[in-house]
Motif scaffolding. Structure first.
Motif, short mmCIF file in Angstrom:
data_model
loop_
_atom_site.label_atom_id
_atom_site.label_comp_id
_atom_site.label_asym_id
_atom_site.label_seq_id
_atom_site.Cartn_x
_atom_site.Cartn_y
_atom_site.Cartn_z
N ASN A 126 10.11 3.73 0.58
CA ASN A 126 10.28 3.24 -0.78
C ASN A 126 11.56 3.79 -1.40
N GLU A 127 12.41 2.88 -1.87
CA GLU A 127 13.62 3.24 -2.63
C GLU A 127 14.33 4.48 -2.08
N MET A 155 10.38 -4.44 6.25
CA MET A 155 10.89 -4.62 4.89
C MET A 155 11.81 -3.46 4.54
N LEU A 156 12.97 -3.78 3.96
CA LEU A 156 13.94 -2.78 3.55
C LEU A 156 14.14 -2.86 2.04
N ILE A 208 0.84 -1.19 0.00
CA ILE A 208 0.00 0.00 0.00
C ILE A 208 0.87 1.25 0.00
N VAL A 209 0.73 2.05 -1.05
CA VAL A 209 1.53 3.26 -1.20
C VAL A 209 0.93 4.38 -0.35
N LEU A 210 1.75 4.92 0.56
CA LEU A 210 1.33 6.00 1.44
C LEU A 210 2.28 7.19 1.31
N LEU A 213 2.76 -1.88 4.31
CA LEU A 213 2.60 -0.43 4.32
C LEU A 213 3.94 0.23 4.00
N GLU A 214 3.96 1.07 2.95
CA GLU A 214 5.22 1.71 2.58
C GLU A 214 5.04 3.21 2.46
N LEU A 215 6.07 3.94 2.88
CA LEU A 215 6.08 5.40 2.81
C LEU A 215 6.84 5.82 1.57
N HIS A 216 6.18 6.61 0.71
CA HIS A 216 6.70 6.89 -0.62
C HIS A 216 7.43 8.23 -0.74
#
Length: 350
Positions: free
Chosen positions: A166-167, A199-200, A83-85, A122-125
């Motif tokens: 994210n990246e 997750m990394l 999920i892109v946040l 859940l990922e922070l973009h």
């Protein structure tokens, strides 16, 4: 004699209780929920191996935060949704006004995924492609441990995966810098009470798998729970703007990752690498096959939008956000290929 037996019994019970507790913490606490088993692979609360099979969903870009799209994703049999946040998002229900992301907006997404047997990743973009991971990864980490966001997510500690950022490196960071800043991020999250898998993303916009081969073990050992997932974004086109990847090279990359013994996930797997509006084809079927062969998870980039079709692009698996709208490579990844989500996904126990 009787008292001695009682003392011995109590001693034995204490050993069992504390011994089990210690083992549970070391193994990720089986009673707790999702965990990385022995630092090797993701498992659910029943200790079943879980190989992630799912998609990325740009919930912050969707009307009603993509709840309709989650219903459609469920039809693929996916066991996970990334999920892109972002800290700030355009609220399309209010004409696109920029609004701070709240726990109230995130919780329905988490609940919907869990109810459907799909793990919320859940990922922070916000810090994608950062030129200074040392400055920006701590900012991302701080968001996860602040106020209502932390309060909400700790309630779902058993069921979520936190993808810190994210990246968060554009290739500038040295291996040592990447390692150390991620170790600090993990410590911060653990100290805040997060016991879920973390997750990394790899360095170099997620593409540089070699960072895990050189630094992954050190990072894993620094986590007291050994509860990490190492995510590669496989934008490895056959002929690309920033590099060419033959089938042999891709196969060798997988071999090296497998030999590392790390719990690896391909957090973004796509049909092409889009650079300057040009599509550079990726042998995604080979990637899917190798993921299945090596028991690596994969999450396709990305699903597509129903109520905000303007957000769709060349990598949208479905241009209307509906399962029946799956097309071309998106349909192949979701349904048709022998190694598709539909054909290989196993959901968590309930």
């Amino acid at each position: 004699m009787k008292n001695s037996r009682i003392i011995c019994l109590l001693f034995a019970i204490s050993i069992t209780i504390f011994g089990c507790k210690k083992k549970e913490i070391q193994d990720g606490d089986l009673s707790f929920g999702l965990h990385v088993k022995d630092g090797k692979y993701l498992a659910d609360k029943c200790d079943n191996k879980i190989i992630l099979r799912g998609v990325n969903m740009g919930n912050i870009y969707a009307v009603n935060f993509g709840l309709k799209e989650l219903e459609e994703i469920e039809k693929t049999g996916a066991n996970a949704v990334r999920i892109v946040l972002e800290k700030q998002y355009k609220d399309y229900s209010k004409g696109g006004v920029v609004t701070a992301l709240t726990a109230e907006k995130i919780e329905p997404l988490i609940k919907s995924c869990i109810e459907k047997g799909m793990i919320p990743v859940l990922e922070l973009h916000d810090y994608t492609g950062s030129a200074d991971i040392s400055a920006d990864l701590p900012k991302a980490t701080q968001w996860w441990i602040t106020g209502e966001i932390k309060t909400l997510l700790l309630r779902y500690n058993k069921s979520i995966i936190i993808n810190v950022a994210n990246e968060p490196d554009n290739g500038n960071a040295s291996a040592a810098t990447y390692r150390d800043v991620n170790i600090r991020a993990i410590k911060t999250l653990r100290d805040a009470g997060y016991n879920c898998p973390i997750m990394l993303d790899a360095s170099g916009y997620g593409k540089d798998h070699t960072i895990f081969i050189s630094q992954g073990k050190a990072i894993l050992e620094a986590d007291p729970l050994h509860d990490l997932l190492f995510s590669v974004h496989a934008y490895w086109p056959t002929v690309g703007l920033y590099g060419n990847y033959s089938d042999a090279q891709i196969t060798d990359n997988f071999k090296a990752l497998k030999q590392s013994g790390l719990p690896v996930v391909f957090g973004e797997l796509a049909v092409a690498d889009i650079q300057n509006a040009v599509s550079y084809k990726i042998n995604y079927k080979l990637l899917m096959s190798l993921c299945q062969e090596n028991e690596f998870g994969y999450l396709a980039w990305w699903w597509g939008f129903n109520n905000n079709p303007g957000a769709n692009n060349l990598l949208s698996m479905t241009n209307d956000g509906l399962f029946n709208g799956l097309q071309d490579g998106g349909k192949t990844i979701a349904v048709d290929d022998p190694n598709s989500i539909k054909n290989t996904s196993k959901r968590v126990c309930k």
